[in-house]
Design an enzyme around this catalytic site. Structure first.
Site, PDB file in Angstrom:
ATOM      1  N   CYS A 110       7.103  -7.362   7.085  1.00 46.29           N
ATOM      2  CA  CYS A 110       8.290  -6.919   7.820  1.00 46.29           C
ATOM      3  C   CYS A 110       8.677  -8.016   8.804  1.00 46.29           C
ATOM      4  O   CYS A 110       7.814  -8.668   9.387  1.00 46.29           O
ATOM      5  CB  CYS A 110       8.001  -5.616   8.576  1.00 46.29           C
ATOM      6  SG  CYS A 110       9.429  -4.978   9.482  1.00 46.29           S
ATOM      7  N   ASN A 119      -3.063   3.365  16.134  1.00 48.46           N
ATOM      8  CA  ASN A 119      -4.177   2.985  15.267  1.00 48.46           C
ATOM      9  C   ASN A 119      -4.523   1.525  15.520  1.00 48.46           C
ATOM     10  O   ASN A 119      -3.725   0.642  15.191  1.00 48.46           O
ATOM     11  CB  ASN A 119      -3.785   3.147  13.789  1.00 48.46           C
ATOM     12  CG  ASN A 119      -3.781   4.584  13.366  1.00 48.46           C
ATOM     13  OD1 ASN A 119      -4.699   5.342  13.666  1.00 48.46           O
ATOM     14  ND2 ASN A 119      -2.713   4.981  12.693  1.00 48.46           N
ATOM     15  N   CYS A 168       3.585   8.389   1.402  1.00 49.42           N
ATOM     16  CA  CYS A 168       4.102   7.390   2.338  1.00 49.42           C
ATOM     17  C   CYS A 168       4.332   6.104   1.554  1.00 49.42           C
ATOM     18  O   CYS A 168       3.376   5.498   1.062  1.00 49.42           O
ATOM     19  CB  CYS A 168       3.053   7.203   3.440  1.00 49.42           C
ATOM     20  SG  CYS A 168       3.529   6.008   4.673  1.00 49.42           S
ATOM     21  N   CYS A 197       7.278  -5.683  15.548  1.00 54.55           N
ATOM     22  CA  CYS A 197       6.933  -4.737  16.623  1.00 54.55           C
ATOM     23  C   CYS A 197       5.503  -5.052  17.083  1.00 54.55           C
ATOM     24  O   CYS A 197       4.623  -5.317  16.257  1.00 54.55           O
ATOM     25  CB  CYS A 197       7.055  -3.300  16.117  1.00 54.55           C
ATOM     26  SG  CYS A 197       8.727  -2.904  15.588  1.00 54.55           S
ATOM     27  N   CYS A 220       2.292  -3.178  15.557  1.00 57.05           N
ATOM     28  CA  CYS A 220       2.302  -2.891  14.113  1.00 57.05           C
ATOM     29  C   CYS A 220       1.668  -4.023  13.313  1.00 57.05           C
ATOM     30  O   CYS A 220       2.113  -5.170  13.398  1.00 57.05           O
ATOM     31  CB  CYS A 220       3.741  -2.656  13.645  1.00 57.05           C
ATOM     32  SG  CYS A 220       3.866  -2.432  11.854  1.00 57.05           S
ATOM     33  N   SER A 271      11.805   5.253  14.910  1.00 57.41           N
ATOM     34  CA  SER A 271      10.624   4.762  15.620  1.00 57.41           C
ATOM     35  C   SER A 271      11.055   4.406  17.035  1.00 57.41           C
ATOM     36  O   SER A 271      11.509   3.295  17.297  1.00 57.41           O
ATOM     37  CB  SER A 271      10.075   3.527  14.912  1.00 57.41           C
ATOM     38  OG  SER A 271       9.424   3.904  13.729  1.00 57.41           O
ATOM     39  N   GLU A 298       0.822  -1.196   0.000  1.00 60.97           N
ATOM     40  CA  GLU A 298       0.000   0.000   0.000  1.00 60.97           C
ATOM     41  C   GLU A 298       0.864   1.258   0.000  1.00 60.97           C
ATOM     42  O   GLU A 298       1.943   1.287   0.582  1.00 60.97           O
ATOM     43  CB  GLU A 298      -0.890   0.013   1.237  1.00 60.97           C
ATOM     44  CG  GLU A 298      -1.876  -1.136   1.235  1.00 60.97           C
ATOM     45  CD  GLU A 298      -2.765  -1.148   2.450  1.00 60.97           C
ATOM     46  OE1 GLU A 298      -2.881  -0.108   3.121  1.00 60.97           O
ATOM     47  OE2 GLU A 298      -3.353  -2.203   2.709  1.00 60.97           O
ATOM     48  N   GLY A 305       7.150  -2.174   5.911  1.00 59.04           N
ATOM     49  CA  GLY A 305       8.529  -2.657   5.845  1.00 59.04           C
ATOM     50  C   GLY A 305       9.561  -1.786   6.530  1.00 59.04           C
ATOM     51  O   GLY A 305       9.315  -0.628   6.866  1.00 59.04           O
ATOM     52  N   CYS A 358      -1.913   5.704   9.428  1.00 64.27           N
ATOM     53  CA  CYS A 358      -0.601   5.142   9.734  1.00 64.27           C
ATOM     54  C   CYS A 358      -0.720   3.857  10.561  1.00 64.27           C
ATOM     55  O   CYS A 358      -1.486   3.786  11.502  1.00 64.27           O
ATOM     56  CB  CYS A 358       0.168   6.174  10.535  1.00 64.27           C
ATOM     57  SG  CYS A 358       1.842   5.717  10.780  1.00 64.27           S
ATOM     58  N   SER A 395      12.446   6.190   7.542  1.00 67.33           N
ATOM     59  CA  SER A 395      12.067   5.874   8.920  1.00 67.33           C
ATOM     60  C   SER A 395      12.563   4.475   9.270  1.00 67.33           C
ATOM     61  O   SER A 395      12.349   3.528   8.513  1.00 67.33           O
ATOM     62  CB  SER A 395      10.546   5.928   9.049  1.00 67.33           C
ATOM     63  OG  SER A 395      10.137   5.480  10.315  1.00 67.33           O
TER      64      SER A 395
HETATM   65  N1  SAH Z   1       9.769   0.083   9.646  1.00 69.94           N
HETATM   66  C1  SAH Z   1       9.906   1.485   9.728  1.00 69.94           C
HETATM   67  C2  SAH Z   1       8.964   2.256   8.830  1.00 69.94           C
HETATM   68  C3  SAH Z   1       7.548   1.766   8.722  1.00 69.94           C
HETATM   69  S1  SAH Z   1       6.538   1.933  10.132  1.00 69.94           S
HETATM   70  C4  SAH Z   1       9.794   1.944  11.150  1.00 69.94           C
HETATM   71  O1  SAH Z   1       9.441   1.144  11.996  1.00 69.94           O
HETATM   72  O2  SAH Z   1      10.115   3.101  11.403  1.00 69.94           O
HETATM   73  C5  SAH Z   1       6.031   3.634  10.060  1.00 69.94           C
HETATM   74  C6  SAH Z   1       5.603   4.213  11.391  1.00 69.94           C
HETATM   75  O3  SAH Z   1       4.291   3.768  11.763  1.00 69.94           O
HETATM   76  C7  SAH Z   1       6.515   3.792  12.504  1.00 69.94           C
HETATM   77  O4  SAH Z   1       6.847   4.870  13.339  1.00 69.94           O
HETATM   78  C8  SAH Z   1       5.678   2.784  13.221  1.00 69.94           C
HETATM   79  O5  SAH Z   1       6.133   2.616  14.509  1.00 69.94           O
HETATM   80  C9  SAH Z   1       4.296   3.379  13.117  1.00 69.94           C
HETATM   81  N2  SAH Z   1       3.229   2.425  13.389  1.00 69.94           N
HETATM   82  C10 SAH Z   1       3.217   1.114  13.096  1.00 69.94           C
HETATM   83  N3  SAH Z   1       2.058   0.558  13.510  1.00 69.94           N
HETATM   84  C11 SAH Z   1       1.324   1.542  14.075  1.00 69.94           C
HETATM   85  C12 SAH Z   1       0.025   1.596  14.664  1.00 69.94           C
HETATM   86  N4  SAH Z   1      -0.744   0.521  14.751  1.00 69.94           N
HETATM   87  N5  SAH Z   1      -0.410   2.777  15.124  1.00 69.94           N
HETATM   88  C13 SAH Z   1       0.358   3.886  15.015  1.00 69.94           C
HETATM   89  N6  SAH Z   1       1.578   3.891  14.478  1.00 69.94           N
HETATM   90  C14 SAH Z   1       2.074   2.728  13.999  1.00 69.94           C
HETATM   91 FE1  SF4 Z   2       8.479  -3.397  10.832  1.00 70.99          FE
HETATM   92 FE2  SF4 Z   2       8.367  -0.756  11.301  1.00 70.99          FE
HETATM   93 FE3  SF4 Z   2       6.214  -2.319  11.714  1.00 70.99          FE
HETATM   94 FE4  SF4 Z   2       8.312  -2.510  13.336  1.00 70.99          FE
HETATM   95  S1  SF4 Z   2       6.991  -0.685  13.071  1.00 70.99           S
HETATM   96  S2  SF4 Z   2       7.188  -4.243  12.452  1.00 70.99           S
HETATM   97  S3  SF4 Z   2      10.004  -2.181  11.925  1.00 70.99           S
HETATM   98  S4  SF4 Z   2       7.196  -1.909   9.756  1.00 70.99           S
END
Ligand code: SAH
Ligand code: SF4
Length: 392
Positions: free
Chosen positions: A132, A318, A125, A136, A139, A240, A112, A186, A361, A218
């Protein structure tokens, strides 16, 4: 194509022609890669700039339309190369101007891409991987597991498609996409070899001419890769962070066990020191109710970041299915922000945009056909989001 002059960073970006030779996809090649390619054909380097202008600024993918290339060169190009853009399987425009695309990649999985307009700014974005591997806990992308890296063509293809969606105007004359963030699916630093040429193209004046200050990678904090990034490019960096101490970050961002916060902050300082201009790191902090959103956490963050030039981006969590975390109340978010602001930090709250098209996001879930990890214990959220239901 039989020559080995052009090193493709990912096998997925080449494919077999009818004659059985490999055709190279020029879409994802940076200027230096294109120069090498044209030299391998016995052509001058300036062809690279011409090609970039055709493909990226004018949106032309048919060699026959490239009128400043000789007929013989166009025929040669047709036999050894191609320009293949990702296939759009779903597209939506939100009432607030947000746009979202689901694109199907080779192998059947989808990713996406989201465009978010904000005043004079338009932020794209982009995704860097299908799924990934870093898992985390908050996520949804991480919960899908990892499928594969995107090729540089698949990364720049997202920008190509977004730029074209505003009509066929010359991209260099009318810029709708002014900012790019690698905050889709990713971990970009785990796909370094494809992300870097894509960034080069994004910034190249013969392609999209995005300023290095407005192009942000990021990362979840892969320390050696941050140093490596600084040695080859000077894009902006977002981290992050999500927690002000190691025990909590170990839970939210498991890669923290390998690269703890102290090492991460040191890497950020080195990155900034290497830049030719004065910039700040963007600290991303997803606020999760009762987990990392307490006033004490904010005070801890104030101390932790005191020696790092940074701005803090607070992202209210989110929610997504099969996950127990919750988004904090508006009051809790503002209370957290107030502590940071009063300590002198620039701390902004990321307002959720494109909610009506599920483009917020952390809701970028795509669809992974070939799940390689955690498939047994997790029901993929992609199966219940409206966008991906339509995308099928
Ligand atoms: N892997 C990279 C970039 C993609 S994630 C990273 O982790 O930085 C992009 C951003 O969205 C990151 O800051 C991540 O922590 C945040 N994110 C992921 N899942 C989320 C969620 N459910 N609610 C809010 N932010 C989230
Ligand atoms: Fe991967 Fe970024 Fe999601 Fe962590 S926050 S699982 S590094 S996409």
């Amino acid at each position: 194509m039989t020559d080995n002059h052009v090193q493709q960073s990912n096998d997925e970006s080449t494919k077999q022609s009818e004659a059985g030779d490999e055709k190279v996809n020029l879409l994802g090649m940076s200027r230096s890669q294109l120069e090498t390619f044209f030299e391998s054909l016995g052509e001058k380097k300036f062809r690279a700039s011409q090609m970039m202008k055709w493909v990226h600024q004018l949106g032309v993918t048919d060699f026959d339309d490239m009128t400043n290339m000789s007929k013989a060169l166009r025929e040669k190009l047709k036999s050894v190369a191609e320009i293949v853009v990702p296939e759009i399987t779903y597209e939506d425009h939100s009432a607030d101007g947000t746009r979202k695309w689901v694109m199907q990649m080779a192998g059947g999985s989808s990713i996406e891409t989201v465009y978010i307009p904000d005043g004079g700014r338009g932020t794209l974005c982009v995704s860097s991987q299908i799924g990934c591997s870093l898992d985390c806990s908050f996520c949804s992308t991480g919960k899908q597991g990892f499928n594969r890296n995107l090729t540089s063509a698949e990364i720049i293809g997202q920008l190509w498609i977004a730029a074209r969606s505003f009509g066929n105007a010359d991209v260099s004359k009318e810029r709708y996409v002014t900012n790019i963030v690698f905050m889709g699916m990713g971990e970009p630093l785990l796909n370094f070899d494809n992300v870097v040429p894509a960034c080069d193209l994004m910034m190249d004046d013969f392609a999209y001419g995005i300023s290095k200050r407005r192009l942000t990678v990021s990362t979840s904090g892969l320390v050696p890769m941050i140093d490596k990034l600084g040695s080859v490019t000077d894009v902006s960096l977002a981290i992050s962070l999500h927690a002000p101490n190691d025990p909590l970050r170990d839970v939210l961002v498991p890669v923290n066990k390998k690269y703890p916060i102290k090492d991460l902050i040191a890497a950020c300082q080195r990155y900034l020191a290497n830049l030719p201009d004065k910039r700040r790191i963007t600290i991303e902090y997803t606020l999760i109710e009762g987990v990392n959103d307490l006033v004490e956490h904010a005070h801890e963050l104030v101390v932790l970041l005191k020696d790092l030039p940074c701005k803090i981006n607070l992202i209210p969590f989110n929610p997504f299915p099969n996950n127990e975390y919750r988004r904090p109340s508006r009051n809790a978010v503002m209370r957290f922000q107030k502590v940071l602001n009063e300590a002198g930090y620039v701390a902004t709250i990321r307002t959720t945009r494109g909610d009506d098209i599920d483009a917020a996001c952390g809701q970028l879930v795509g669809r992974v056909e070939d799940r390689t990890r955690r498939s047994q214990k997790y029901i993929p959220v992609a199966d219940v989001t409206p966008a991906t239901q339509v995308a099928r």
